[in-house]
Design an enzyme around this catalytic site. Structure first.
Site, mmCIF file in Angstrom:
data_model
loop_
_atom_site.group_PDB
_atom_site.id
_atom_site.type_symbol
_atom_site.label_atom_id
_atom_site.label_comp_id
_atom_site.label_asym_id
_atom_site.label_seq_id
_atom_site.Cartn_x
_atom_site.Cartn_y
_atom_site.Cartn_z
ATOM 1 N N CYS A 44 -54.121 -81.820 -54.668
ATOM 2 C CA CYS A 44 -53.316 -82.408 -55.750
ATOM 3 C C CYS A 44 -52.122 -83.204 -55.256
ATOM 4 C CB CYS A 44 -52.869 -81.327 -56.735
ATOM 5 S SG CYS A 44 -51.881 -80.005 -56.004
ATOM 6 N N GLY A 45 -51.946 -83.337 -53.959
ATOM 7 C CA GLY A 45 -50.837 -84.154 -53.478
ATOM 8 C C GLY A 45 -50.573 -83.960 -52.007
ATOM 9 N N GLY A 47 -47.164 -83.512 -49.191
ATOM 10 C CA GLY A 47 -45.738 -83.332 -48.994
ATOM 11 C C GLY A 47 -45.294 -84.009 -47.716
ATOM 12 N N SER A 48 -44.041 -83.763 -47.305
ATOM 13 C CA SER A 48 -43.507 -84.399 -46.097
ATOM 14 C C SER A 48 -44.350 -84.065 -44.874
ATOM 15 C CB SER A 48 -42.068 -83.925 -45.848
ATOM 16 O OG SER A 48 -41.257 -84.203 -46.943
ATOM 17 N N PHE A 49 -44.732 -82.797 -44.744
ATOM 18 C CA PHE A 49 -45.406 -82.372 -43.528
ATOM 19 C C PHE A 49 -46.699 -81.613 -43.800
ATOM 20 C CE2 PHE A 49 -40.824 -82.598 -42.641
ATOM 21 C CZ PHE A 49 -40.831 -83.535 -41.631
ATOM 22 N N GLY A 50 -47.290 -81.777 -44.971
ATOM 23 C CA GLY A 50 -48.516 -81.051 -45.259
ATOM 24 C C GLY A 50 -49.196 -81.536 -46.522
ATOM 25 N N VAL A 52 -51.027 -80.627 -50.246
ATOM 26 C CA VAL A 52 -50.858 -79.644 -51.314
ATOM 27 C C VAL A 52 -52.158 -79.517 -52.113
ATOM 28 C CG1 VAL A 52 -49.465 -78.972 -53.314
ATOM 29 C CG2 VAL A 52 -48.424 -80.307 -51.463
ATOM 30 N N LYS A 67 -49.347 -75.337 -50.248
ATOM 31 C CA LYS A 67 -49.048 -76.413 -49.297
ATOM 32 C C LYS A 67 -49.441 -75.946 -47.902
ATOM 33 C CE LYS A 67 -45.331 -79.570 -47.883
ATOM 34 N NZ LYS A 67 -43.921 -79.945 -48.103
ATOM 35 N N ASP A 156 -34.932 -86.382 -49.267
ATOM 36 C CA ASP A 156 -36.145 -87.151 -49.593
ATOM 37 C C ASP A 156 -36.405 -87.116 -51.101
ATOM 38 O OD1 ASP A 156 -38.343 -88.740 -49.151
ATOM 39 O OD2 ASP A 156 -39.668 -87.107 -48.544
#
Length: 547
Positions: A44-45, A47-50, A52, A67, A156
């Protein structure tokens, strides 16, 4: 659905408490969740480092966001200290068997960016929802800056990192703390974030504080009001150049309610000290909410003008694209960043940091700063400040030891030295330096006791290495462009060191997809964009350190 952390001892067999808070030394309220207690559904998306995923926490029969990370960083620590209705709720972590995950509440409506893409907020939901969500986001960041047990910089903030929860009263919640840091004091910043939302000081890797989040909030507010994508279709290098060098800001459309227009302009002040705090932002939003006449006036302006805002903003972006739309933009941005890196190095010099004694070292290994210092010493030797002043010319032309050894009189003229007498003196010194270096390499001196002691006093430092890619998405996959980068972030034992200078060079290679890219000075970014992203793309990043 709130977890009672005080009763985790009696939780199910799939949960155990995790201790030790790295930042504070206090016990962290983590719940360790068994990876087998999770069922992963769809992605579903990111993140900065992973990545989700939506999933099921089986023992709680709860839909959650999972995540997946390569390693657990400080995001779980930060989330574990937060408890606010406008911060995504943290449930626990998975830290065993190399399955590193952070488990949070699942927001059914997705990100604010996606929601704006799919809906016309004003036409479908009215002004009240726009103002409510602007208020939600400001409350969340104000909590991080002023009310959390340990103050936090988000670093961020953007519409992709604001989630909308389902229910009778849809609420905006801040998420993705992968780039966040504890503390709100001014600190050196690596280039962290996404260019359309980044403040000038972060783009330039300058010291930054909570005012950087204020700038980003102004961009998110602009998205809520206009429904548009910030700097749509403009490349990241060009955005950075426009914001920093030209001081361009996102276009505030004509007819925008003055109170909202003024708030955005305040958020985008170049001097961070001139930007409002989130308490002041909330006071402005509360004042609008309590004044029915003001809301009616804003509503009227939206009704009359919003239809033409899209065309007006698009025309502005097209005009911005044409502003020096060539390689000079990239060159000027790189020059600006290199200039800042030089300033940082010179700050270290003037603040008392001792450089290595460059005499007795192979000139071919000298850095640009070593050459800078050597030219200053030549000026002192001749007792003439005007010769020492040439050190800036050598620095601006990136003259390191190897290039210095190859310079002739014509080269000295080309870097801007006009006096023939000074050219003769400098050329004579370079010639003598070559002779001394040949002697050094062929007949190296014995080490003195002082030199041995100096070598043993060298220390180890640690820092975070950030490897990623800037991606410019296009409608067609084959037109998508990307470039790799390497950046650094400090650790506790390296705050007094210019970390970027520890990297000597970086090489990016990918067999069959693009030619080798070699970068030997910061910023360590591939110079050229690569088109399309084949599924089997593997990139090798080789980093040499300057020890």
């Amino acid at each position: 659905s709130t977890i009672d952390l005080s009763r985790t001892e009696s939780s199910t067999k799939n949960e155990t408490k995790v201790v030790v808070h790295r930042q504070t030394g206090k016990i962290a309220d983590y719940i360790e969740i068994d990876y087998n207690d999770l069922e992963i559904y769809d992605k579903c998306g990111r993140g900065s480092f992973g990545t989700v995923y939506r999933g099921l926490w089986k023992s709680r029969n709860k839909i959650v966001a999972i995540k997946k990370l390569l390693q657990l960083e400080n995001e779980a620590e930060i989330l574990s200290t937060c408890s606010h209705r406008n911060i995504i709720q943290f449930y626990g972590i998975v830290s065993k068997d190399s399955n590193y995950c952070i488990i949070t509440e699942y927001a059914e409506y997705g990100s604010l960016r996606d929601f704006i893409k799919q809906h016309d907020l004003y036409q479908e939901f009215g002004l009240d929802l726009i103002l409510k969500w602007a208020h939600d986001i400001a409350l969340g960041i104000n909590y991080l800056h002023s009310e959390a047990p340990i103050k936090i910089l988000h670093r961020d903030l953007k519409s992709n990192n604001v989630l909308i929860t389902n229910g009778e009263d849809p609420t905006c919640k801040i998420c993705d703390f992968g780039s966040s840091r504890f503390g709100i004091q001014t600190t050196k910043m690596s280039v962290i974030g996404t260019f359309p939302w980044m403040s000038p000081e972060i783009i330039q890797s300058k010291p930054a504080n909570q005012s950087a989040d204020v700038w980003s909030y102004g961009v998110v507010l602009w998205e809520l009001i206009t429904g548009e994508v910030p700097f749509k279709g403009i490349e990241e290098f060009q955005i950075a150049f426009l914001v920093v060098e030209r001081e361009h800001r996102l276009p505030i459309p004509s007819g925008c309610p003055p109170v909202l227009s003024n708030l955005m302009q305040l958020c985008w002040q170049t001097d961070p000290g001139d930007r409002p705090s989130f308490k002041q932002i909330l006071a402005t939003l509360d004042q609008i909410d309590l004044d029915d006449d003001a809301k009616a006036e804003i509503d009227s302006l939206f009704t009359m003008n919003k239809a033409k805002w899209e065309q007006e903003i698009e025309q502005t972006f097209e005009r911005l694209k044409k502003i020096e739309d060539d390689l000079h933009i990239k060159e000027k941005l790189l020059e600006a960043r290199e200039k800042r890196l030089r300033e940082m190095e010179m700050e270290l010099i003037t603040s008392g940091t001792k450089l290595l004694n460059i005499e007795g070292h192979d000139v071919n290994s000298w850095s640009e700063i070593d050459v800078y210092e050597w030219i200053k010493k030549i000026g002192t030797k001749y007792g003439r400040d005007e010769i020492g002043a040439y050190c800036d010319k050598f620095l601006n032309h990136n003259i390191n030891g190897k290039r210095l050894m190859m310079m002739n009189k014509a080269d000295l003229r080309n870097i801007g030295i006009a006096s023939e007498g000074h050219i003769i003196d400098l050329y004579h010194e370079i010639h003598n330096l070559k002779i001394e270096n040949i002697r050094l390499l062929n007949f190296p001196p014995l080490k003195t006791q002082n030199q041995i002691k100096t070598q043993t006093s060298l220390r180890n430092i640690s820092f975070n290495l950030l490897i990623g890619a800037h991606i410019l998405h296009a409608k067609k996959p084959e037109e998508t462009k990307w470039k790799m980068f390497v950046d650094t972030d400090e650790c506790e034992d390296s705050k007094d060191v210019n970390i970027t200078s520890c990297i000597q060079d970086v090489k990016f290679s990918s067999r069959g997809h693009f030619e080798q890219h070699y970068v030997n000075r910061p910023p360590f970014v591939m110079r050229n964009w690569v088109r399309s992203v084949p599924e089997d793309t593997k990139i090798i990043c080789t980093i040499h350190y300057d020890v």
